[in-house]
Write a protein that holds these residues in place. Structure first.
Motif, PDB file in Angstrom:
ATOM      1  N   GLU A  11       0.865  -1.225  -0.015  1.00 34.14           N
ATOM      2  CA  GLU A  11      -0.039   0.016   0.003  1.00 34.14           C
ATOM      3  C   GLU A  11       0.862   1.093   0.077  1.00 34.14           C
ATOM      4  O   GLU A  11       0.762   2.233  -0.705  1.00 34.14           O
ATOM      5  CB  GLU A  11      -0.856   0.063   1.222  1.00 34.14           C
ATOM      6  CG  GLU A  11      -2.450  -0.055   1.003  1.00 34.14           C
ATOM      7  CD  GLU A  11      -3.119  -0.064   2.351  1.00 34.14           C
ATOM      8  OE1 GLU A  11      -3.605   1.135   2.826  1.00 34.14           O
ATOM      9  OE2 GLU A  11      -3.727  -0.985   2.697  1.00 34.14           O
ATOM     10  N   PHE A  12       1.889   1.093   0.868  1.00 35.62           N
ATOM     11  CA  PHE A  12       2.717   2.337   1.091  1.00 35.62           C
ATOM     12  C   PHE A  12       3.348   2.520  -0.463  1.00 35.62           C
ATOM     13  O   PHE A  12       3.650   4.008  -0.893  1.00 35.62           O
ATOM     14  CB  PHE A  12       3.892   2.182   1.920  1.00 35.62           C
ATOM     15  CG  PHE A  12       4.881   3.310   2.023  1.00 35.62           C
ATOM     16  CD1 PHE A  12       4.434   4.310   2.713  1.00 35.62           C
ATOM     17  CD2 PHE A  12       6.266   2.999   1.623  1.00 35.62           C
ATOM     18  CE1 PHE A  12       5.530   5.579   2.839  1.00 35.62           C
ATOM     19  CE2 PHE A  12       7.320   3.958   1.690  1.00 35.62           C
ATOM     20  CZ  PHE A  12       6.871   5.265   2.157  1.00 35.62           C
ATOM     21  N   LEU A  13       3.940   1.595  -1.082  1.00 37.94           N
ATOM     22  CA  LEU A  13       4.778   1.816  -2.386  1.00 37.94           C
ATOM     23  C   LEU A  13       3.677   2.108  -3.383  1.00 37.94           C
ATOM     24  O   LEU A  13       4.060   3.119  -4.553  1.00 37.94           O
ATOM     25  CB  LEU A  13       5.290   0.304  -2.899  1.00 37.94           C
ATOM     26  CG  LEU A  13       6.541  -0.064  -1.919  1.00 37.94           C
ATOM     27  CD1 LEU A  13       7.102  -1.538  -2.260  1.00 37.94           C
ATOM     28  CD2 LEU A  13       7.524   1.042  -2.013  1.00 37.94           C
ATOM     29  N   GLY A  14       2.380   1.424  -3.549  1.00 39.50           N
ATOM     30  CA  GLY A  14       1.582   1.953  -4.434  1.00 39.50           C
ATOM     31  C   GLY A  14       1.025   3.615  -4.186  1.00 39.50           C
ATOM     32  O   GLY A  14       0.782   4.155  -5.040  1.00 39.50           O
ATOM     33  N   GLY A  15       0.949   3.942  -2.784  1.00 38.05           N
ATOM     34  CA  GLY A  15       0.717   5.506  -2.772  1.00 38.05           C
ATOM     35  C   GLY A  15       2.032   6.492  -3.213  1.00 38.05           C
ATOM     36  O   GLY A  15       1.679   7.390  -3.662  1.00 38.05           O
ATOM     37  N   VAL A  18       1.511   6.514  -7.070  1.00 37.58           N
ATOM     38  CA  VAL A  18       0.409   7.471  -7.293  1.00 37.58           C
ATOM     39  C   VAL A  18       0.918   8.730  -7.160  1.00 37.58           C
ATOM     40  O   VAL A  18       0.781   9.759  -7.942  1.00 37.58           O
ATOM     41  CB  VAL A  18      -1.068   7.037  -6.517  1.00 37.58           C
ATOM     42  CG1 VAL A  18      -2.036   8.465  -6.549  1.00 37.58           C
ATOM     43  CG2 VAL A  18      -1.480   5.832  -6.796  1.00 37.58           C
ATOM     44  N   LEU A  19       1.574   9.117  -6.203  1.00 36.34           N
ATOM     45  CA  LEU A  19       2.117  10.456  -5.943  1.00 36.34           C
ATOM     46  C   LEU A  19       3.144  10.966  -7.122  1.00 36.34           C
ATOM     47  O   LEU A  19       3.189  11.869  -7.675  1.00 36.34           O
ATOM     48  CB  LEU A  19       2.974  10.503  -4.545  1.00 36.34           C
ATOM     49  CG  LEU A  19       3.550  11.867  -4.157  1.00 36.34           C
ATOM     50  CD1 LEU A  19       2.317  13.061  -4.145  1.00 36.34           C
ATOM     51  CD2 LEU A  19       4.270  11.812  -2.823  1.00 36.34           C
ATOM     52  N   ILE A  20       4.098   9.740  -7.548  1.00 41.57           N
ATOM     53  CA  ILE A  20       4.902  10.235  -8.456  1.00 41.57           C
ATOM     54  C   ILE A  20       4.248  10.541  -9.740  1.00 41.57           C
ATOM     55  O   ILE A  20       4.412  11.298 -10.576  1.00 41.57           O
ATOM     56  CB  ILE A  20       5.872   8.996  -8.604  1.00 41.57           C
ATOM     57  CG1 ILE A  20       6.964   9.108  -7.547  1.00 41.57           C
ATOM     58  CG2 ILE A  20       6.731   9.182 -10.197  1.00 41.57           C
ATOM     59  CD1 ILE A  20       7.614   7.889  -7.458  1.00 41.57           C
ATOM     60  N   GLY A  26       1.134  16.754 -13.269  1.00 43.59           N
ATOM     61  CA  GLY A  26       1.122  18.097 -13.119  1.00 43.59           C
ATOM     62  C   GLY A  26       2.120  18.676 -13.829  1.00 43.59           C
ATOM     63  O   GLY A  26       2.025  20.116 -14.361  1.00 43.59           O
ATOM     64  N   VAL A  27       3.298  18.219 -14.128  1.00 40.99           N
ATOM     65  CA  VAL A  27       4.484  19.039 -14.966  1.00 40.99           C
ATOM     66  C   VAL A  27       4.158  18.950 -16.445  1.00 40.99           C
ATOM     67  O   VAL A  27       4.338  19.837 -17.023  1.00 40.99           O
ATOM     68  CB  VAL A  27       5.854  18.060 -14.548  1.00 40.99           C
ATOM     69  CG1 VAL A  27       6.764  18.595 -15.721  1.00 40.99           C
ATOM     70  CG2 VAL A  27       6.512  18.434 -13.089  1.00 40.99           C
TER      71      VAL A  27
END
Length: 172
Positions: A11-15, A18-20, A26-27
């Motif tokens: 879950e942490f790696l998935g988050g 998603v953030l990346i 956005g860029v």
């Protein structure tokens, strides 16, 4: 290591993934917006250059514009009609700039320069009559934007058209 720990790590790696992805998107959106603004400005320059080129290619057009602005009462019916077609062409080009400005693709200072020019032009008696008749199909919001042009943008001097003929300046 329990199944729950492995699930939490996943879950942490998935988050993080998603953030990346969100940062990357956005860029990309920012770069795309800048590219669209650049393209809109380039198209504005091309549009207006095309209009100026008309006069460059035909000295009669320069005479017509000069007479239309400086000798409004002496225009023949033909010259009046041609002059108003030229003003319609210019107004349509400026409405295109307005449309790009409304969606944020043309910056305020460029829009306000062309807005001021057209607002001054519609003070000409012949152009004012044509504009008031709503003979051309301009949008209501464009008409309002031109008619409500602030005084500080009304700094275009129609008499400067004489510089095209060399009579507005004393060149040694």
């Amino acid at each position: 290591m329990t199944l729950e720990n492995i699930s939490n790590i996943g879950e942490f790696l998935g988050g993080i993934g998603v953030l990346i992805t969100l940062v990357y998107l956005g860029v990309q959106v920012r770069q795309n917006t800048l590219a669209q603004r650049s393209e809109s400005r380039l198209n504005t320059i091309r549009t207006m250059t095309d209009w100026y080129t008309i006069g460059m290619q035909d000295p009669e057009i320069i005479r017509l514009l000069n007479d239309g602005f400086l000798q409004t009462t002496d225009l023949s019916r033909e010259d009046r009609a041609r002059f108003l077609w030229m003003m319609g062409s210019l107004s349509s080009r400026i409405e295109e700039i307005y449309s790009q400005h409304k969606v944020g693709l043309i910056e305020d200072n460029l829009w306000n320069k062309y807005r001021g020019i057209l607002a001054v032009y519609i003070q000409n008696p012949v152009v004012a009559e044509w504009w008031a008749s709503q003979a051309a199909p301009f949008s209501d919001d464009f008409r309002e934007a031109i008619e409500s042009t602030p005084e500080e943008f009304l700094n275009y001097d129609v008499n400067s058209l004489n510089t095209i003929h060399g009579t507005g300046m004393n060149i040694s």
